[in-house]
Design a protein around this motif. Structure first.
Motif, PDB file in Angstrom:
ATOM      1  N   VAL A 273      39.588  34.819  28.027  1.00 18.07           N
ATOM      2  CA  VAL A 273      39.592  35.895  29.016  1.00 18.07           C
ATOM      3  C   VAL A 273      40.318  37.102  28.442  1.00 18.07           C
ATOM      4  N   TYR A 274      39.656  38.247  28.462  1.00 21.60           N
ATOM      5  CA  TYR A 274      40.265  39.517  28.075  1.00 21.60           C
ATOM      6  C   TYR A 274      40.594  40.301  29.340  1.00 21.60           C
ATOM      7  N   VAL A 275      41.821  40.768  29.472  1.00 22.07           N
ATOM      8  CA  VAL A 275      42.220  41.611  30.600  1.00 22.07           C
ATOM      9  C   VAL A 275      42.301  43.049  30.117  1.00 22.07           C
ATOM     10  N   LEU A 276      41.518  43.930  30.724  1.00 22.42           N
ATOM     11  CA  LEU A 276      41.501  45.335  30.330  1.00 22.42           C
ATOM     12  C   LEU A 276      42.162  46.172  31.419  1.00 22.42           C
ATOM     13  N   GLU A 277      43.218  46.877  31.039  1.00 26.45           N
ATOM     14  CA  GLU A 277      43.951  47.747  31.962  1.00 26.45           C
ATOM     15  C   GLU A 277      43.930  49.176  31.429  1.00 26.45           C
ATOM     16  N   PHE A 278      43.561  50.121  32.282  1.00 26.27           N
ATOM     17  CA  PHE A 278      43.453  51.523  31.881  1.00 26.27           C
ATOM     18  C   PHE A 278      44.816  52.128  31.554  1.00 26.27           C
TER      19      PHE A 278
ATOM     20  N   LEU B 195      30.907  39.103  24.924  1.00 29.50           N
ATOM     21  CA  LEU B 195      31.238  38.202  26.035  1.00 29.50           C
ATOM     22  C   LEU B 195      30.029  38.029  26.948  1.00 29.50           C
ATOM     23  N   GLN B 196      30.170  37.132  27.906  1.00 32.72           N
ATOM     24  CA  GLN B 196      29.040  36.806  28.779  1.00 32.72           C
ATOM     25  C   GLN B 196      29.277  37.178  30.255  1.00 32.72           C
ATOM     26  N   GLY B 197      30.482  37.613  30.586  1.00 30.36           N
ATOM     27  CA  GLY B 197      30.753  37.952  31.977  1.00 30.36           C
ATOM     28  C   GLY B 197      31.846  38.992  32.091  1.00 30.36           C
ATOM     29  N   VAL B 198      31.738  39.834  33.112  1.00 28.08           N
ATOM     30  CA  VAL B 198      32.741  40.862  33.391  1.00 28.08           C
ATOM     31  C   VAL B 198      33.068  40.823  34.874  1.00 28.08           C
ATOM     32  N   PHE B 199      34.344  40.589  35.190  1.00 29.94           N
ATOM     33  CA  PHE B 199      34.803  40.600  36.577  1.00 29.94           C
ATOM     34  C   PHE B 199      35.567  41.894  36.822  1.00 29.94           C
ATOM     35  N   ILE B 200      35.129  42.667  37.801  1.00 25.66           N
ATOM     36  CA  ILE B 200      35.701  43.987  38.070  1.00 25.66           C
ATOM     37  C   ILE B 200      36.586  43.907  39.309  1.00 25.66           C
TER      38      ILE B 200
ATOM     39  N   GLY C 181      33.353  27.798  30.020  1.00 29.85           N
ATOM     40  CA  GLY C 181      33.200  27.756  28.581  1.00 29.85           C
ATOM     41  C   GLY C 181      32.740  29.038  27.939  1.00 29.85           C
ATOM     42  N   LYS C 182      32.719  30.139  28.696  1.00 30.70           N
ATOM     43  CA  LYS C 182      32.224  31.409  28.170  1.00 30.70           C
ATOM     44  C   LYS C 182      33.376  32.401  27.962  1.00 30.70           C
ATOM     45  N   ASP C 183      33.104  33.451  27.198  1.00 33.75           N
ATOM     46  CA  ASP C 183      34.063  34.525  27.000  1.00 33.75           C
ATOM     47  C   ASP C 183      33.876  35.567  28.099  1.00 33.75           C
ATOM     48  N   LEU C 184      34.978  35.957  28.746  1.00 38.69           N
ATOM     49  CA  LEU C 184      34.914  36.836  29.905  1.00 38.69           C
ATOM     50  C   LEU C 184      35.895  37.992  29.765  1.00 38.69           C
ATOM     51  N   ALA C 185      35.631  39.052  30.534  1.00 37.07           N
ATOM     52  CA  ALA C 185      36.578  40.154  30.670  1.00 37.07           C
ATOM     53  C   ALA C 185      36.902  40.337  32.135  1.00 37.07           C
ATOM     54  N   VAL C 186      38.164  40.638  32.416  1.00 36.56           N
ATOM     55  CA  VAL C 186      38.593  41.053  33.743  1.00 36.56           C
ATOM     56  C   VAL C 186      39.072  42.492  33.627  1.00 36.56           C
ATOM     57  N   ILE C 187      38.443  43.384  34.385  1.00 36.17           N
ATOM     58  CA  ILE C 187      38.849  44.786  34.370  1.00 36.17           C
ATOM     59  C   ILE C 187      39.771  45.022  35.563  1.00 36.17           C
ATOM     60  N   GLY C 188      41.024  45.339  35.266  1.00 33.14           N
ATOM     61  CA  GLY C 188      41.996  45.576  36.321  1.00 33.14           C
ATOM     62  C   GLY C 188      43.264  44.788  36.094  1.00 33.14           C
ATOM     63  N   GLY C 189      44.400  45.483  36.070  1.00 34.70           N
ATOM     64  CA  GLY C 189      45.674  44.824  35.811  1.00 34.70           C
ATOM     65  C   GLY C 189      46.588  44.752  37.008  1.00 34.70           C
ATOM     66  N   GLY C 190      46.024  44.948  38.223  1.00 34.54           N
ATOM     67  CA  GLY C 190      46.801  44.768  39.436  1.00 34.54           C
ATOM     68  C   GLY C 190      46.843  43.312  39.845  1.00 34.54           C
ATOM     69  N   ASN C 191      47.363  43.040  41.031  1.00 35.14           N
ATOM     70  CA  ASN C 191      47.486  41.647  41.480  1.00 35.14           C
ATOM     71  C   ASN C 191      46.143  40.930  41.502  1.00 35.14           C
ATOM     72  N   SER C 192      45.110  41.601  42.037  1.00 36.85           N
ATOM     73  CA  SER C 192      43.798  40.946  42.131  1.00 36.85           C
ATOM     74  C   SER C 192      43.247  40.608  40.754  1.00 36.85           C
ATOM     75  N   GLY C 193      43.385  41.542  39.809  1.00 36.03           N
ATOM     76  CA  GLY C 193      42.867  41.303  38.471  1.00 36.03           C
ATOM     77  C   GLY C 193      43.593  40.195  37.747  1.00 36.03           C
ATOM     78  N   ILE C 194      44.913  40.174  37.848  1.00 36.25           N
ATOM     79  CA  ILE C 194      45.682  39.151  37.136  1.00 36.25           C
ATOM     80  C   ILE C 194      45.516  37.786  37.790  1.00 36.25           C
ATOM     81  N   GLU C 195      45.441  37.751  39.117  1.00 32.83           N
ATOM     82  CA  GLU C 195      45.140  36.475  39.792  1.00 32.83           C
ATOM     83  C   GLU C 195      43.792  35.946  39.331  1.00 32.83           C
ATOM     84  N   ALA C 196      42.804  36.840  39.198  1.00 31.98           N
ATOM     85  CA  ALA C 196      41.479  36.428  38.729  1.00 31.98           C
ATOM     86  C   ALA C 196      41.539  35.904  37.300  1.00 31.98           C
ATOM     87  N   ALA C 197      42.281  36.589  36.436  1.00 29.85           N
ATOM     88  CA  ALA C 197      42.391  36.159  35.035  1.00 29.85           C
ATOM     89  C   ALA C 197      43.026  34.776  34.934  1.00 29.85           C
TER      90      ALA C 197
END
Length: 508
Positions: free
Chosen positions: A372-377, A432-437, A346-362
């Motif tokens: 979920v916000y996905v941030l890709e460099f 947001l409340q969480g960031v997954f790297i 129920g929280k707002d999150l960010a996933v940093i990384g647009g590779g397979n691991s990041g998108i699977e996590a998102a």
């Protein structure tokens, strides 16, 4: 509560109970108590060696597993299902009299602890790191009557999780104070409580023919192949299993359609133990040098000597190195969506990384998170198209490309992330409340001397025999410049390095 297949497996384990055990349960009229009562009654009905009694315990619902007429110190607050079902089975067997499978020296250390210790571990049932800690603390409770342990299922005790600001699992409390967080082995937990083991036994080791540094797939394969040659083989391991322990589903291990990282590496460890490998767990190398022999210095000050060495130190999650990353680790910053994801429901999150691991996590996190916000460099995602297509169907996911993460902020936990749009150079803030790297791996090679050649990514350069540029020192697995980082490739490179080391020995 249990399906037929699970009950069939459980029945086989219950046949191994050596003595009578009792569930002492604290139950109320709430829905969670009803589920716990159903679970306990179902298990108790499967064996005449199990009885169920009720009592008042500090948490409701919860239950102790005790020998009849005694106390084990083991309590489960919540249902031990999912990855914790194995913890429950092992607790049953050990309370009933089956000795835990640990090194005798570690068992003696546990028995020598002379002060009361009460541990509480917060877990999620989807966490594949949690059972190692739960099982270790349960073993300590069984072996020493001064020690007790309660597993607390975070989903059932969400108010406690929020009150104690638990934002990563497993998190262990000792006497009400946070004691440890993240995966830990029983050796590491015991050392944290009782201090390091006596190093005299390590200091008296004979000269090895092959000394393997690292306990992942490459290291294990190296040790097995070396030991099969009949030569004196040692293995220095901080945590057996390495990065594979963070892998939930494995579907490309040839001959095994599906397994999970912890399960695979437990089997690999048992395979290593079939051979006369001197397995030195809980030890970390800090230096290596070439003299007449290869000398490996450990962090405890002991130096081991060997005729050859195989470096298989693997890799770890790459950090983004921005302000706030270290400060909020386990306080909103996480690296494993399977383990810590349920804490962010129920929280707002960010996933940093647009590779397979990041998108699977998102994709995974989108099922429980508010957004979920996905941030890709880079200007576009790098993940496989099938994953991108799946991501595009999720309405609570926003993809932001050309995003340079600048800072993660908050008070006692993550509250916001600031990034710069690399095209417009504008600064933006996400509340947001969480960031997954999840931006890939980096090799664990920073401790190695400059004499050992590495590429610009820090990976050890090896030839077709697994040899480095330093005679007698070999390397294998994800710490090397291998083109692909896969479990099966690491295992193969470990075998190559061991055969290369053996060939070096017989020609030297």
């Amino acid at each position: 509560m249990l399906d037929n297949e699970t009950k069939a497996q459980l029945a086989q384990y219950l046949e191994l109970l050596e003595g009578d055990v009792q569930f002492l349960a604290s139950l109320g009229t709430d829905e969670n108590s009803k589920k716990t009562a159903e679970f306990l009654n179902e298990v108790a009905a499967m064996s005449d060696k199990i009885t169920l009694e009720t009592a008042s315990l500090p948490r409701t619902p919860s239950f102790e597993i005790n020998p009849v007429g005694g106390k084990s110190g083991i309590t489960f607050a919540g249902l031990p299902l999912g990855h914790e079902f194995t913890s429950f089975i092992l607790a049953l067997l050990q309370v009933a009299g089956r000795p835990p499978k640990i090194d005798p020296e570690v068992a003696n250390q546990i028995k020598a602890i002379d002060r009361p210790l009460h541990f509480e571990t917060y877990v999620s049932l989807t966490c594949h790191n949690c059972p190692d800690v739960v099982q270790a603390l349960n073993i300590m409770s069984v072996l020493n009557p001064l020690i007790s342990h309660t597993m607390i299922e975070g989903g059932m005790y969400q108010e406690e999780v929020e009150a104690k600001n638990v934002m990563a699992v497993p998190t262990v409390f000792l006497a009400g104070e946070e004691f440890a967080s993240g995966r830990m082995t029983i050796e590491q937990l015991v050392e944290k409580v009782a201090g390091p083991m006596d190093t005299a036994a390590l200091a008296d080791k004979d000269i090895f023919d092959v000394l393997v540094v690292g306990g992942g797939p490459a290291g294990a394969s190296s040790a097995i192949y070396a030991a099969r040659k009949g030569i004196n083989t040692g293995m220095v391991v901080e945590t057996f299993g390495g990065q594979v322990l963070e892998t939930l589903g494995i579907e490309n291990m040839i001959g095994t359609p599906y397994t999970e990282g912890p399960q695979l590496m437990a089997q690999v460890e048992e395979h290593v133990k079939k051979y006369p490998v001197d397995l030195m767990k809980g030890q970390r190398a800090k230096a290596i040098r070439k003299t007449d022999l290869i000398e490996v210095e450990l962090e405890n000050g002991v130096t081991l000597k060997s005729r050859t060495a195989i470096l298989s130190t693997g890799a770890r999650w790459r950090a983004i190195n921005v302000p706030g990353e270290k400060e909020f680790k386990n306080k909103g910053i996480a690296y494993c969506p399977h383990c810590d994801g349920p804490l962010f429901a129920g929280k707002d999150l960010a996933v940093i990384g647009g590779g397979n691991s990041g998108i699977e996590a998102a994709i995974d996190l989108a099922t429980i998170a508010k957004h979920v916000y996905v941030l890709e460099f880079l200007p576009e995602l790098k993940a496989d198209q099938v994953l991108q297509d799946k991501l595009a169907t999720l309405k609570n996911v926003t993809v932001i490309t050309n995003a340079q993460t600048d800072e993660i902020t908050g008070r006692d936990h993550v509250e916001a992330l600031r990034y710069t749009d690399r095209v417009t150079n504008e600064s933006h803030t996400l509340n947001l409340q969480g960031v997954f790297i999840l931006i890939g791996l980096m090799p664990n090679t920073e401790w190695l001397p400059e004499e050992i050649a590495k590429n610009n990514r820090g990976e050890i350069i090896v030839d077709g025999h697994g040899a480095t540029n330093v005679p007698g020192i070999f390397a294998a697995g994800d710490c090397t410049d291998s083109a692909y980082k896969q479990i099966i490739i690491s295992m193969g490179s470990g075998a190559t390095a061991a055969l290369g080391a053996f060939d070096y020995l017989i020609r030297s």
